[in-house]
Design a protein around this motif. Structure first.
Motif, PDB file in Angstrom:
ATOM      1  N   ALA A 105      53.679  70.314  43.494  1.00  0.00           N
ATOM      2  CA  ALA A 105      54.470  69.974  44.681  1.00  0.00           C
ATOM      3  C   ALA A 105      54.534  71.146  45.668  1.00  0.00           C
ATOM      4  O   ALA A 105      55.116  71.011  46.737  1.00  0.00           O
ATOM      5  N   GLY A 106      53.946  72.274  45.304  1.00  0.00           N
ATOM      6  CA  GLY A 106      53.877  73.402  46.227  1.00  0.00           C
ATOM      7  C   GLY A 106      54.822  74.552  45.930  1.00  0.00           C
ATOM      8  O   GLY A 106      54.823  75.549  46.646  1.00  0.00           O
ATOM      9  N   ASP A 107      55.635  74.445  44.882  1.00  0.00           N
ATOM     10  CA  ASP A 107      56.566  75.521  44.550  1.00  0.00           C
ATOM     11  C   ASP A 107      55.977  76.399  43.449  1.00  0.00           C
ATOM     12  O   ASP A 107      56.423  76.405  42.305  1.00  0.00           O
ATOM     13  N   ARG A 108      54.971  77.138  43.833  1.00  0.00           N
ATOM     14  CA  ARG A 108      54.215  77.972  42.899  1.00  0.00           C
ATOM     15  C   ARG A 108      55.089  79.031  42.232  1.00  0.00           C
ATOM     16  O   ARG A 108      54.986  79.265  41.036  1.00  0.00           O
ATOM     17  N   GLU A 109      55.945  79.672  43.016  1.00  0.00           N
ATOM     18  CA  GLU A 109      56.784  80.747  42.480  1.00  0.00           C
ATOM     19  C   GLU A 109      57.777  80.223  41.434  1.00  0.00           C
ATOM     20  O   GLU A 109      57.942  80.818  40.368  1.00  0.00           O
ATOM     21  N   GLU A 110      58.439  79.116  41.736  1.00  0.00           N
ATOM     22  CA  GLU A 110      59.388  78.542  40.774  1.00  0.00           C
ATOM     23  C   GLU A 110      58.662  78.073  39.513  1.00  0.00           C
ATOM     24  O   GLU A 110      59.154  78.261  38.393  1.00  0.00           O
ATOM     25  N   ALA A 111      57.482  77.489  39.691  1.00  0.00           N
ATOM     26  CA  ALA A 111      56.698  77.058  38.535  1.00  0.00           C
ATOM     27  C   ALA A 111      56.341  78.266  37.669  1.00  0.00           C
ATOM     28  O   ALA A 111      56.494  78.226  36.443  1.00  0.00           O
ATOM     29  N   ARG A 112      55.886  79.328  38.307  1.00  0.00           N
ATOM     30  CA  ARG A 112      55.519  80.546  37.574  1.00  0.00           C
ATOM     31  C   ARG A 112      56.730  81.112  36.838  1.00  0.00           C
ATOM     32  O   ARG A 112      56.638  81.482  35.666  1.00  0.00           O
ATOM     33  N   ASP A 113      57.880  81.152  37.503  1.00  0.00           N
ATOM     34  CA  ASP A 113      59.100  81.671  36.868  1.00  0.00           C
ATOM     35  C   ASP A 113      59.487  80.844  35.651  1.00  0.00           C
ATOM     36  O   ASP A 113      59.834  81.390  34.600  1.00  0.00           O
ATOM     37  N   ARG A 114      59.441  79.535  35.781  1.00  0.00           N
ATOM     38  CA  ARG A 114      59.798  78.664  34.646  1.00  0.00           C
ATOM     39  C   ARG A 114      58.818  78.816  33.490  1.00  0.00           C
ATOM     40  O   ARG A 114      59.218  78.846  32.323  1.00  0.00           O
ATOM     41  N   LEU A 115      57.541  78.896  33.822  1.00  0.00           N
ATOM     42  CA  LEU A 115      56.546  79.062  32.767  1.00  0.00           C
ATOM     43  C   LEU A 115      56.701  80.413  32.069  1.00  0.00           C
ATOM     44  O   LEU A 115      56.562  80.499  30.843  1.00  0.00           O
ATOM     45  N   LEU A 116      57.002  81.447  32.827  1.00  0.00           N
ATOM     46  CA  LEU A 116      57.227  82.771  32.221  1.00  0.00           C
ATOM     47  C   LEU A 116      58.430  82.762  31.284  1.00  0.00           C
ATOM     48  O   LEU A 116      58.379  83.342  30.192  1.00  0.00           O
ATOM     49  N   LYS A 117      59.510  82.105  31.688  1.00  0.00           N
ATOM     50  CA  LYS A 117      60.691  82.002  30.829  1.00  0.00           C
ATOM     51  C   LYS A 117      60.360  81.226  29.566  1.00  0.00           C
ATOM     52  O   LYS A 117      60.781  81.602  28.464  1.00  0.00           O
ATOM     53  N   LEU A 118      59.604  80.168  29.718  1.00  0.00           N
ATOM     54  CA  LEU A 118      59.219  79.373  28.556  1.00  0.00           C
ATOM     55  C   LEU A 118      58.291  80.175  27.643  1.00  0.00           C
ATOM     56  O   LEU A 118      58.407  80.112  26.416  1.00  0.00           O
ATOM     57  N   TRP A 119      57.389  80.956  28.227  1.00  0.00           N
ATOM     58  CA  TRP A 119      56.506  81.815  27.433  1.00  0.00           C
ATOM     59  C   TRP A 119      57.338  82.808  26.619  1.00  0.00           C
ATOM     60  O   TRP A 119      57.056  83.035  25.440  1.00  0.00           O
ATOM     61  N   ALA A 120      58.365  83.374  27.228  1.00  0.00           N
ATOM     62  CA  ALA A 120      59.243  84.308  26.516  1.00  0.00           C
ATOM     63  C   ALA A 120      59.950  83.605  25.351  1.00  0.00           C
ATOM     64  O   ALA A 120      60.168  84.210  24.299  1.00  0.00           O
ATOM     65  N   GLU A 121      60.285  82.342  25.532  1.00  0.00           N
ATOM     66  CA  GLU A 121      60.946  81.572  24.469  1.00  0.00           C
ATOM     67  C   GLU A 121      60.006  81.278  23.301  1.00  0.00           C
ATOM     68  O   GLU A 121      60.382  81.434  22.149  1.00  0.00           O
ATOM     69  N   ILE A 122      58.796  80.833  23.609  1.00  0.00           N
ATOM     70  CA  ILE A 122      57.901  80.453  22.514  1.00  0.00           C
ATOM     71  C   ILE A 122      57.195  81.667  21.933  1.00  0.00           C
ATOM     72  O   ILE A 122      56.838  81.662  20.765  1.00  0.00           O
ATOM     73  N   GLY A 123      56.971  82.701  22.751  1.00  0.00           N
ATOM     74  CA  GLY A 123      56.403  83.952  22.270  1.00  0.00           C
ATOM     75  C   GLY A 123      54.928  83.890  21.932  1.00  0.00           C
ATOM     76  O   GLY A 123      54.316  82.824  21.892  1.00  0.00           O
ATOM     77  N   GLU A 124      54.392  85.069  21.673  1.00  0.00           N
ATOM     78  CA  GLU A 124      52.974  85.219  21.329  1.00  0.00           C
ATOM     79  C   GLU A 124      52.620  84.513  20.025  1.00  0.00           C
ATOM     80  O   GLU A 124      51.464  84.224  19.771  1.00  0.00           O
ATOM     81  N   ASP A 125      53.620  84.264  19.189  1.00  0.00           N
ATOM     82  CA  ASP A 125      53.372  83.627  17.896  1.00  0.00           C
ATOM     83  C   ASP A 125      53.828  82.173  17.862  1.00  0.00           C
ATOM     84  O   ASP A 125      53.906  81.574  16.793  1.00  0.00           O
ATOM     85  N   GLY A 126      54.132  81.602  19.019  1.00  0.00           N
ATOM     86  CA  GLY A 126      54.564  80.210  19.080  1.00  0.00           C
ATOM     87  C   GLY A 126      53.436  79.268  18.706  1.00  0.00           C
ATOM     88  O   GLY A 126      52.307  79.679  18.431  1.00  0.00           O
ATOM     89  N   ALA A 127      53.745  78.000  18.715  1.00  0.00           N
ATOM     90  CA  ALA A 127      52.752  76.980  18.364  1.00  0.00           C
ATOM     91  C   ALA A 127      51.521  77.113  19.257  1.00  0.00           C
ATOM     92  O   ALA A 127      51.642  77.178  20.489  1.00  0.00           O
ATOM     93  N   PRO A 128      50.335  77.165  18.665  1.00  0.00           N
ATOM     94  CA  PRO A 128      49.115  77.340  19.460  1.00  0.00           C
ATOM     95  C   PRO A 128      48.929  76.284  20.551  1.00  0.00           C
ATOM     96  O   PRO A 128      48.488  76.603  21.651  1.00  0.00           O
ATOM     97  N   PHE A 129      49.284  75.025  20.262  1.00  0.00           N
ATOM     98  CA  PHE A 129      49.134  73.987  21.275  1.00  0.00           C
ATOM     99  C   PHE A 129      49.978  74.303  22.507  1.00  0.00           C
ATOM    100  O   PHE A 129      49.509  74.186  23.643  1.00  0.00           O
ATOM    101  N   HIS A 130      51.209  74.731  22.290  1.00  0.00           N
ATOM    102  CA  HIS A 130      52.092  75.062  23.416  1.00  0.00           C
ATOM    103  C   HIS A 130      51.612  76.296  24.160  1.00  0.00           C
ATOM    104  O   HIS A 130      51.628  76.334  25.393  1.00  0.00           O
TER     105      HIS A 130
END
Length: 173
Positions: free
Chosen positions: A26-51
């Protein structure tokens, strides 16, 4: 009850990834990036490979820097490898990631092309082409095949426009 929570959690993560992707489209690249980064921090480097594969694949799309985009695409490919080398918990996830391979390799090829690393780009184009059999005949598969041909032509010098868009409109692939 714990087993049920474990089954619901992956769907919640996938939903949250999808919501961030919708923001990006929808064009909100920055908000998308912020949400994905927060989610990455939640699932971590050892999270489920599919995610991790899915999240990194889409996180790459939100990057402004070509080196950062490459790093996220490499994370996606690495996580996909974990699913397809027998470490996957779910057969469904493994099948879904196999269908990602053409896009994963196409995106890496585009990353390397942007960084003027043409041999690496061609190598990933070959891998993308070899994985095309996992795609259906729908719009996504058609878009990936078209983008693959366009990037091949550009690398061969046959595309005078030299467009940087490696995927179908609205997405990389």
């Amino acid at each position: 009850m714990v087993e049920r929570q474990e089954q619901v959690a992956p769907d919640a993560i996938t939903t949250r990834i999808g919501q961030a992707v919708m923001l990006h489209h929808a064009g909100d690249r920055e908000e998308a990036r912020d949400r994905l980064l927060k989610l990455w921090a939640e699932i971590g480097e050892d999270g489920a490979p599919f995610h991790r594969c899915t999240l990194a694949h889409y996180m790459a799309d939100t990057q402004d820097d070509p080196d950062a985009e490459l790093a996220w695409d490499l994370r996606a490919l690495s996580a996909a490898g974990e699913l397809t080398d027998g470490r996957a918990a779910g057969h469904r996830d493994e099948l879904a990631v196999r269908a990602f391979y053409p896009s994963l390799h196409l995106n890496l090829a585009a990353d390397y092309a942007r960084l003027a690393r043409h041999d690496a780009a061609r190598s990933h184009l070959r891998l993308a082409r070899a994985a095309l059999g996992t795609l259906g005949d729908g719009s996504h598969g058609d878009g990936v095949r078209t983008a693959l041909a366009r990037l091949e032509a550009r690398l061969d010098g046959a595309d005078p426009a030299g467009g940087d868009t490696p995927g179908p409109p609205g997405q990389r692939s």
